[in-house]
Design a protein around this motif. Structure first.
Motif, short mmCIF file in Angstrom:
data_model
loop_
_atom_site.label_atom_id
_atom_site.label_comp_id
_atom_site.label_asym_id
_atom_site.label_seq_id
_atom_site.Cartn_x
_atom_site.Cartn_y
_atom_site.Cartn_z
N LEU A 175 2.03 1.80 -3.53
CA LEU A 175 0.90 2.27 -4.33
C LEU A 175 0.65 3.75 -4.06
O LEU A 175 0.47 4.54 -4.99
CB LEU A 175 -0.36 1.45 -4.02
CG LEU A 175 -1.62 1.87 -4.75
CD1 LEU A 175 -1.44 1.74 -6.25
CD2 LEU A 175 -2.80 1.05 -4.27
N LEU A 176 0.66 4.14 -2.80
CA LEU A 176 0.46 5.54 -2.45
C LEU A 176 1.57 6.41 -3.03
O LEU A 176 1.32 7.48 -3.58
CB LEU A 176 0.41 5.71 -0.93
CG LEU A 176 0.24 7.13 -0.42
CD1 LEU A 176 -1.06 7.74 -0.92
CD2 LEU A 176 0.30 7.16 1.09
N ALA A 177 2.81 5.94 -2.95
CA ALA A 177 3.93 6.69 -3.51
C ALA A 177 3.78 6.86 -5.01
O ALA A 177 4.03 7.94 -5.55
CB ALA A 177 5.25 5.99 -3.18
N LEU A 225 0.91 6.84 -6.73
CA LEU A 225 -0.20 7.76 -6.96
C LEU A 225 0.23 9.21 -6.76
O LEU A 225 -0.13 10.09 -7.55
CB LEU A 225 -1.38 7.42 -6.05
CG LEU A 225 -2.10 6.11 -6.35
CD1 LEU A 225 -3.14 5.82 -5.27
CD2 LEU A 225 -2.74 6.14 -7.72
N LEU A 226 1.00 9.46 -5.72
CA LEU A 226 1.49 10.82 -5.47
C LEU A 226 2.44 11.28 -6.56
O LEU A 226 2.38 12.44 -6.99
CB LEU A 226 2.16 10.90 -4.10
CG LEU A 226 1.22 10.73 -2.90
CD1 LEU A 226 2.02 10.64 -1.62
CD2 LEU A 226 0.22 11.87 -2.85
N GLN A 282 0.38 12.15 -9.58
CA GLN A 282 -0.31 13.42 -9.38
C GLN A 282 0.66 14.60 -9.58
O GLN A 282 0.30 15.59 -10.20
CB GLN A 282 -0.92 13.46 -7.98
CG GLN A 282 -1.72 14.70 -7.71
CD GLN A 282 -2.30 14.71 -6.31
OE1 GLN A 282 -1.74 14.13 -5.39
NE2 GLN A 282 -3.42 15.38 -6.15
N PRO A 329 0.81 -1.22 0.00
CA PRO A 329 0.00 0.00 0.00
C PRO A 329 0.85 1.27 0.00
O PRO A 329 0.48 2.27 -0.62
CB PRO A 329 -0.82 -0.10 1.29
CG PRO A 329 -0.83 -1.53 1.64
CD PRO A 329 0.46 -2.09 1.13
N LEU A 330 2.01 1.22 0.65
CA LEU A 330 2.89 2.39 0.66
C LEU A 330 3.46 2.65 -0.72
O LEU A 330 3.56 3.80 -1.15
CB LEU A 330 4.01 2.20 1.68
CG LEU A 330 3.58 2.16 3.14
CD1 LEU A 330 4.77 1.90 4.04
CD2 LEU A 330 2.88 3.45 3.52
#
Length: 69
Positions: free
Chosen positions: A24-26, A28-29, A32, A21-22
């Motif tokens: 994936l979040l990285a 996505l950021l 963006q 999940p980390l």
């Protein structure tokens, strides 16, 4: 407490699962940030592009990249 091979493997599996999940979040950021950066690049006029040392061809190339690249 003595560590066994199986307990070390379980720890590694849990940590790799929690890291997903980390990552994936990285990602996505990062995507963006790229989209926002390219949006700003698209809004620059020719004078500002020249000040930044960016040609129209370089801008066109950057703006046509998919967000994941």
């Amino acid at each position: 407490m003595e560590r066994t091979l199986s307990s070390e493997l379980n720890t590694q599996q849990v940590s790799s699962k929690s890291a997903m999940p980390l990552r994936l979040l990285a990602n996505l950021l990062q995507w963006q940030r790229r989209m926002a950066s390219r949006h700003q690049l698209a809004r620059l006029d020719s004078r500002l592009l020249a000040d930044a040392g960016i040609s129209e061809a370089q801008r066109f190339s950057e703006l046509n990249k998919p967000f994941w690249r």
